[in-house]
Design a protein around this motif. Structure first.
Motif, short mmCIF file in Angstrom:
data_model
loop_
_atom_site.label_atom_id
_atom_site.label_comp_id
_atom_site.label_asym_id
_atom_site.label_seq_id
_atom_site.Cartn_x
_atom_site.Cartn_y
_atom_site.Cartn_z
N ILE A 101 1.20 -1.28 0.18
CA ILE A 101 -0.28 -0.17 -0.23
C ILE A 101 1.46 1.50 0.15
CG2 ILE A 101 -1.86 1.08 1.38
CD1 ILE A 101 -2.46 -2.22 0.23
N LYS A 102 1.45 1.92 -1.18
CA LYS A 102 2.25 2.99 -1.60
C LYS A 102 1.38 4.13 -0.42
CE LYS A 102 4.87 1.22 -4.57
NZ LYS A 102 6.57 1.26 -4.02
N ARG A 103 2.43 5.37 -0.39
CA ARG A 103 2.90 6.19 -0.14
C ARG A 103 1.03 7.50 -0.16
NH1 ARG A 103 6.31 10.42 2.61
NH2 ARG A 103 7.54 9.02 1.71
N GLY A 104 0.55 7.81 1.01
CA GLY A 104 -0.72 8.02 1.31
C GLY A 104 -2.04 8.21 -0.16
N ALA A 105 -2.34 6.58 0.29
CA ALA A 105 -3.26 5.11 -0.33
C ALA A 105 -4.19 5.66 0.98
CB ALA A 105 -2.88 4.44 -0.66
N SER A 106 -5.36 5.39 -0.39
CA SER A 106 -6.11 5.38 1.25
C SER A 106 -6.87 3.72 0.97
CB SER A 106 -7.33 6.09 1.24
OG SER A 106 -7.44 7.05 1.78
N GLY A 120 -1.16 2.01 -5.34
CA GLY A 120 -0.07 3.12 -5.98
C GLY A 120 -0.62 4.09 -5.08
N GLU A 121 1.07 4.99 -5.36
CA GLU A 121 1.11 6.20 -4.41
C GLU A 121 -0.50 7.14 -4.81
OE1 GLU A 121 4.10 10.04 -4.16
OE2 GLU A 121 4.62 7.70 -4.15
N GLY A 122 -1.31 7.25 -3.63
CA GLY A 122 -2.32 8.34 -3.19
C GLY A 122 -3.87 8.14 -3.88
N ALA A 123 -3.55 6.41 -4.37
CA ALA A 123 -4.98 5.90 -4.57
C ALA A 123 -5.82 6.37 -3.48
CB ALA A 123 -4.15 4.63 -5.30
N MET A 124 -7.60 5.30 -4.17
CA MET A 124 -8.99 5.47 -2.87
C MET A 124 -9.57 4.48 -3.72
SD MET A 124 -10.56 7.16 -0.99
CE MET A 124 -9.71 8.94 -1.04
N ILE A 125 -9.07 3.44 -2.19
CA ILE A 125 -10.07 2.54 -2.55
C ILE A 125 -11.59 2.61 -1.88
CG2 ILE A 125 -10.32 -0.12 -2.28
CD1 ILE A 125 -7.83 1.49 -4.24
N VAL A 131 -10.38 -5.30 -4.29
CA VAL A 131 -9.12 -5.17 -5.05
C VAL A 131 -8.68 -6.12 -5.40
CG1 VAL A 131 -7.11 -3.83 -5.53
CG2 VAL A 131 -9.00 -3.40 -4.03
N THR A 132 -8.77 -7.04 -6.96
CA THR A 132 -8.35 -8.02 -7.46
C THR A 132 -6.63 -8.17 -7.93
OG1 THR A 132 -9.71 -8.32 -8.99
CG2 THR A 132 -10.56 -9.48 -7.02
N LYS A 133 -6.85 -6.54 -8.24
CA LYS A 133 -4.95 -6.19 -9.38
C LYS A 133 -4.68 -5.51 -8.67
CE LYS A 133 -8.17 -5.01 -13.18
NZ LYS A 133 -8.16 -5.36 -14.56
N SER A 134 -3.17 -4.61 -9.41
CA SER A 134 -2.81 -3.92 -8.61
C SER A 134 -3.93 -2.28 -9.62
CB SER A 134 -1.47 -3.90 -9.09
OG SER A 134 -0.72 -4.96 -8.45
N VAL A 135 -3.49 -1.43 -8.59
CA VAL A 135 -4.56 -0.08 -8.66
C VAL A 135 -3.56 0.54 -8.36
CG1 VAL A 135 -6.31 1.81 -7.36
CG2 VAL A 135 -6.18 -1.17 -6.86
N PRO A 136 -3.26 1.62 -9.98
CA PRO A 136 -2.37 2.88 -10.19
C PRO A 136 -2.51 3.86 -9.80
CG PRO A 136 -3.53 2.13 -12.17
CD PRO A 136 -3.75 1.40 -11.04
N ALA A 137 -1.06 4.43 -9.15
CA ALA A 137 -0.86 5.86 -8.67
C ALA A 137 -2.51 6.74 -9.07
CB ALA A 137 0.52 6.42 -8.39
N GLY A 138 -2.49 7.62 -8.03
CA GLY A 138 -3.68 8.53 -7.95
C GLY A 138 -5.30 8.10 -8.54
N GLU A 139 -5.56 6.50 -9.00
CA GLU A 139 -6.16 6.98 -9.18
C GLU A 139 -7.26 5.76 -8.07
OE1 GLU A 139 -5.18 4.93 -13.86
OE2 GLU A 139 -6.34 3.16 -12.50
N THR A 140 -8.55 6.53 -8.02
CA THR A 140 -10.23 5.66 -7.38
C THR A 140 -10.69 4.51 -7.82
OG1 THR A 140 -10.41 7.99 -6.72
CG2 THR A 140 -12.13 6.35 -6.08
N TRP A 141 -10.69 3.64 -7.26
CA TRP A 141 -11.19 2.46 -7.75
C TRP A 141 -12.65 1.95 -6.88
CZ3 TRP A 141 -8.29 -2.43 -10.54
CH2 TRP A 141 -7.34 -1.49 -11.58
N ALA A 142 -13.33 1.74 -7.08
CA ALA A 142 -14.30 0.91 -6.53
C ALA A 142 -15.28 -0.09 -6.95
CB ALA A 142 -15.37 2.04 -5.57
#
Length: 149
Positions: A101-106, A120-125, A131-142
């Motif tokens: 879980i990279k820096r600044g992620a939630s 990724g850094e700064g990502a929001m879940i 979460v079944t696969k990696s999430v790029p920096a700065g993206e919001t996934w739901a």
């Protein structure tokens, strides 16, 4: 400043940084590494092979298992679930994949993060995401499975 551990917490020989607070009924096993200024809320569990950076918030109901690396400034919402074994079998020990879980992620309340992924850094879940696969920096996934919004 110093480490504050509630008398009803169970903290083994873990490395805990200055300014961190550990609340009641938290369990931290020997070997865990926890950074400075963290907030480890009540009813949490941290295994010995876990690394937390500085200023990490671990809300109630979060259990962190071996192989998990959490960088600085991460927020883990209530009852977020982390797994470390894609093919679990009783009493079979094996090396666990690293989950990052990279820096600044939630990670929102009740989200589930499968083993071996990187958030990724700064990502929001979002809350309740799977979460079944990696999430790029700065993206919001739901969603289930989680996908980019």
């Amino acid at each position: 400043m110093s480490v504050q551990v509630h008398p009803l917490a169970d903290v083994g020989a873990a490395e805990i940084g200055d300014g961190t607070t550990v609340w009641q009924f938290a369990v931290i096993l020997s070997g865990a590494r926890i950074g400075s200024d963290c907030n480890i809320c009540a009813h949490t569990f941290i295994e010995g092979g876990v690394t937390l950076g500085d200023r990490v918030t671990v809300k109630s109901g979060v259990f962190l298992w071996d192989g998990l690396v959490i960088e600085d400034d991460v927020f883990l919402g209530p009852n977020a679930t982390f797994t470390n074994d894609a093919f679990p079998r009783s009493r079979q020990r094996k090396p666990y994949p690293v989950t990052m879980i990279k820096r600044g992620a939630s990670v929102g309340a009740g989200a589930v993060v499968l083993p071996g992924v990187t958030i990724g850094e700064g990502a929001m879940i979002g809350a309740g995401a799977v979460v079944t696969k990696s999430v790029p920096a700065g993206e919001t996934w739901a969603g289930n499975p989680a996908r980019k919004l």
